[in-house]
Design a protein around this motif. Structure first.
Motif, short mmCIF file in Angstrom:
data_model
loop_
_atom_site.label_atom_id
_atom_site.label_comp_id
_atom_site.label_asym_id
_atom_site.label_seq_id
_atom_site.Cartn_x
_atom_site.Cartn_y
_atom_site.Cartn_z
N LEU A 1 0.87 -1.19 0.00
CA LEU A 1 0.00 0.00 0.00
C LEU A 1 0.90 1.24 0.00
O LEU A 1 1.42 1.66 1.02
N LEU A 2 1.08 1.80 -1.19
CA LEU A 2 1.96 2.95 -1.37
C LEU A 2 1.12 4.22 -1.37
O LEU A 2 -0.08 4.17 -1.60
N TYR A 3 1.76 5.36 -1.14
CA TYR A 3 1.01 6.63 -1.19
C TYR A 3 1.79 7.66 -2.00
O TYR A 3 3.00 7.81 -1.84
N ARG A 4 1.07 8.38 -2.87
CA ARG A 4 1.66 9.51 -3.61
C ARG A 4 0.65 10.65 -3.69
O ARG A 4 -0.55 10.42 -3.81
N ARG A 5 1.16 11.89 -3.65
CA ARG A 5 0.28 13.04 -3.79
C ARG A 5 -0.18 13.15 -5.25
O ARG A 5 0.63 13.02 -6.17
N LEU A 6 -1.49 13.39 -5.45
CA LEU A 6 -2.00 13.63 -6.80
C LEU A 6 -3.28 14.44 -6.72
O LEU A 6 -4.25 14.03 -6.09
N ASP A 7 -3.27 15.61 -7.37
CA ASP A 7 -4.50 16.37 -7.59
C ASP A 7 -5.04 15.91 -8.94
O ASP A 7 -4.40 16.14 -9.98
N VAL A 8 -6.21 15.26 -8.94
CA VAL A 8 -6.70 14.66 -10.18
C VAL A 8 -7.00 15.68 -11.27
O VAL A 8 -7.10 15.34 -12.45
N ALA A 9 -7.17 16.94 -10.88
CA ALA A 9 -7.47 17.98 -11.87
C ALA A 9 -6.21 18.52 -12.55
O ALA A 9 -6.30 19.38 -13.43
N ASP A 10 -5.05 18.02 -12.13
CA ASP A 10 -3.77 18.52 -12.62
C ASP A 10 -3.16 17.54 -13.63
O ASP A 10 -2.65 16.48 -13.25
N ALA A 11 -3.21 17.89 -14.91
CA ALA A 11 -2.72 16.97 -15.95
C ALA A 11 -1.25 16.63 -15.75
O ALA A 11 -0.83 15.48 -15.99
N SER A 12 -0.45 17.60 -15.29
CA SER A 12 0.99 17.32 -15.13
C SER A 12 1.23 16.33 -13.99
O SER A 12 2.16 15.53 -14.03
N GLY A 13 0.37 16.38 -12.97
CA GLY A 13 0.48 15.42 -11.87
C GLY A 13 0.24 14.00 -12.36
O GLY A 13 0.94 13.06 -11.98
N TRP A 14 -0.75 13.82 -13.23
CA TRP A 14 -1.02 12.51 -13.82
C TRP A 14 0.16 12.04 -14.67
O TRP A 14 0.53 10.86 -14.65
N LYS A 15 0.74 13.00 -15.40
CA LYS A 15 1.87 12.65 -16.27
C LYS A 15 3.05 12.16 -15.41
O LYS A 15 3.70 11.16 -15.72
N ASP A 16 3.30 12.88 -14.30
CA ASP A 16 4.39 12.49 -13.40
C ASP A 16 4.13 11.10 -12.81
O ASP A 16 5.06 10.29 -12.69
N LEU A 17 2.86 10.86 -12.44
CA LEU A 17 2.54 9.55 -11.85
C LEU A 17 2.79 8.43 -12.87
O LEU A 17 3.39 7.40 -12.55
N ALA A 18 2.35 8.66 -14.12
CA ALA A 18 2.55 7.65 -15.15
C ALA A 18 4.04 7.40 -15.38
O ALA A 18 4.49 6.24 -15.51
N SER A 19 4.86 8.47 -15.39
CA SER A 19 6.31 8.30 -15.59
C SER A 19 6.92 7.53 -14.43
O SER A 19 7.78 6.65 -14.63
N TRP A 20 6.48 7.86 -13.21
CA TRP A 20 7.01 7.19 -12.00
C TRP A 20 6.70 5.70 -12.04
O TRP A 20 7.56 4.87 -11.76
N ILE A 21 5.46 5.35 -12.45
CA ILE A 21 5.08 3.93 -12.53
C ILE A 21 5.90 3.24 -13.63
O ILE A 21 6.47 2.17 -13.42
N GLY A 22 5.98 3.90 -14.78
CA GLY A 22 6.72 3.32 -15.91
C GLY A 22 8.19 3.12 -15.58
O GLY A 22 8.80 2.11 -15.97
N SER A 23 8.79 4.08 -14.82
CA SER A 23 10.22 4.00 -14.50
C SER A 23 10.52 2.80 -13.60
O SER A 23 11.66 2.37 -13.48
N ARG A 24 9.49 2.29 -12.92
CA ARG A 24 9.68 1.12 -12.07
C ARG A 24 9.44 -0.18 -12.84
O ARG A 24 9.52 -1.28 -12.27
N GLY A 25 9.06 -0.05 -14.09
CA GLY A 25 8.82 -1.23 -14.91
C GLY A 25 7.47 -1.88 -14.62
O GLY A 25 7.24 -3.03 -14.99
N TRP A 26 6.57 -1.15 -13.97
CA TRP A 26 5.26 -1.70 -13.67
C TRP A 26 4.27 -1.35 -14.79
O TRP A 26 4.41 -0.31 -15.45
N THR A 27 3.29 -2.22 -14.97
CA THR A 27 2.13 -1.86 -15.79
C THR A 27 1.04 -1.42 -14.82
O THR A 27 1.18 -1.57 -13.61
N VAL A 28 -0.06 -0.90 -15.35
CA VAL A 28 -1.20 -0.56 -14.50
C VAL A 28 -2.32 -1.54 -14.86
O VAL A 28 -2.69 -1.67 -16.02
N ASP A 29 -2.83 -2.22 -13.85
CA ASP A 29 -3.89 -3.21 -14.07
C ASP A 29 -5.25 -2.70 -13.63
O ASP A 29 -6.27 -3.27 -14.01
N GLY A 30 -5.25 -1.65 -12.82
CA GLY A 30 -6.52 -1.12 -12.35
C GLY A 30 -6.42 0.36 -12.02
O GLY A 30 -5.38 0.86 -11.61
#
Ligand SMILES: NC(=O)c1ccc[n+]([C@@H]2O[C@H](COP(=O)([O-])OP(=O)(O)OC[C@H]3O[C@@H](n4cnc5c(N)ncnc54)[C@H](O)[C@@H]3O)[C@@H](O)[C@H]2O)c1
Length: 254
Positions: free
Chosen positions: A55-84
Motif C-alpha cells: 500500500l503505497l502513497y503519492r500526492r495527486l490532484d486529479v485535476a492537474d494533468a501534469s500530476g497525472w503525467k508524473d505519476l505515469a512516468s514514475w510507474i513506468g520507470s519502475r517497470g510496472w504496468t497498470v492493471d486497475g
C-alpha cells in the motif's frame, strides 16, 4: 478457495486519503494488489496508514494533468504496468437550481469529470488486456438529485465511462461505474440531518451504507471474476435508485 487474482497487479486509487477511497485502497491491498493510493495531501493520510504490504502513497490532484503525467512516468520507470484504476476522487457542491453559478459547475466538473478523463488518458497507455477501470458515480447520476452542479457532473461521468468502455474494450480494458447511495464518510458527515432522514425513507434496506460495502464491489470489478462486465452502471445504494419513486406507494399500502 476462490482467488481474486489481484496478486502482482498494480492499482491506482484516487482520493484515497479518507472515506470510500481509503477503504478501497485498504481492501485491494489486503487482496494482494500493489496499491498506489493518491490524494491531495503531501503526507500519507491516516486513512491509508494500514501496514498492508504493497500500500503505497503519492500526492495527486486529479485535476492537474501534469500530476497525472508524473505519476505515469514514475510507474513506468519502475517497470510496472497498470492493471486497475479507481477514479474515486470527487467533491460535492450543494447549490440549488436557481442559485448555481457557472463557477460552481466548473469546480465540480474539474474534479469529478476532468479528473477521471485525465486519469484514463494518462494511465490507459500503461494498461493491457485484462485491466479494469472503475469510475465512482452516484445515485445522483441515475436520478434527479437536488444539488444541480454535482448531479450534472455525475451524469457527465456516466457518459465518459460509456465512451471509455466502448473505446478501450478492443484493447481488453473494462470500464464500469459504481453508483453509491448514502454512504457514511466525511463527505456525508456534513449533510443536513433532514437529507439523511429523507434518503433513508427512500432506501429499501432502510439504512446507510459503509465505505467497505462500496469497496467490495470495486474489488469485484477489478478482479477477473467480472471479466465479461464492462460499460455497466452498478448501484451500491440499498435499493434507493431501483424503485423509481414507487417505495412511497408501497409503504403507504403496507
Ligand atoms: N459518501 C456518499 O454518500 C457518496 C454517495 C455517492 C457518491 N459518492 C462519491 O464517492 C466518491 C468518494 O466519496 P467520499 O464520500 O469517500 O468523499 P470524501 O469527501 O470523504 O473523500 C473524498 C476524497 O477525495 C479527495 N479529493 C478531493 N478533491 C480531490 C482532487 N482534486 N484530487 C485528488 N483527491 C481529491 C479528498 O481529499 C478526499 O480524501 C466521490 O466521487 C463521491 O462523489 C459518495
Amino acid at each position: 478457495m476462490v482467488s481474486l487474482q489481484l496478486e502482482g497487479r498494480t492499482v491506482v486509487v484516487t482520493g484515497a486519503g479518507q472515506g470510500q477511497g481509503a477503504a478501497e485502497a485498504r481492501l485491494l491491498a489486503a487482496a494482494g494488489a500493489r496499491v498506489i493510493a493518491t490524494d491531495l495531501s503531501d503526507d500519507r493520510p491516516d486513512g491509508v496508514t494500514s501496514a498492508a504490504d504493497g500500500l503505497l502513497y503519492r500526492r495527486l490532484d486529479v485535476a492537474d494533468a501534469s500530476g497525472w503525467k508524473d505519476l505515469a512516468s514514475w510507474i513506468g520507470s519502475r517497470g510496472w504496468t497498470v492493471d486497475g484504476l479507481v477514479n474515486n476522487a470527487g467533491i460535492t457542491q450543494r447549490s440549488r437550481l436557481l442559485d448555481a453559478s457557472v463557477a460552481d459547475l466548473q469546480k465540480v466538473y474539474e474534479v469529478n469529470v476532468a479528473g477521471s478523463l485525465l486519469g484514463i488518458q494518462a494511465l490507459a497507455p500503461l494498461m493491457g488486456d485484462g485491466s479494469s477501470i472503475v469510475n465512482v458515480g452516484s445515485v445522483a447520476a441515475l436520478t434527479a438529485h437536488y444539488p444541480v452542479a454535482y448531479t450534472a457532473s455525475k451524469w457527465a461521468l456516466r457518459g465518459l465511462s460509456q465512451v471509455a468502455a466502448m473505446e478501450l474494450g478492443p484493447r481488453g480494458i473494462r470500464v464500469n461505474t459504481v453508483h453509491p447511495g448514502f454512504i457514511q464518510t466525511p463527505m456525508t458527515a456534513t449533510a443536513k440531518p433532514e437529507f439523511r432522514q429523507a434518503t433513508l425513507a427512500e432506501t429499501p434496506l432502510g439504512r446507510t451504507g459503509t465505505a467497505e460495502e462500496v469497496a467490495g464491489v470495486v474489488l469485484f470489478l477489478l478482479s477477473p471474476l467480472s471479466s465479461f462486465v464492462t460499460g455497466a452502471d452498478i448501484p451500491v445504494d440499498g435499493g434507493q435508485s431501483g424503485h423509481g419513486g414507487a417505495k412511497a406507494v408501497s409503504d403507504a399500502l403496507r
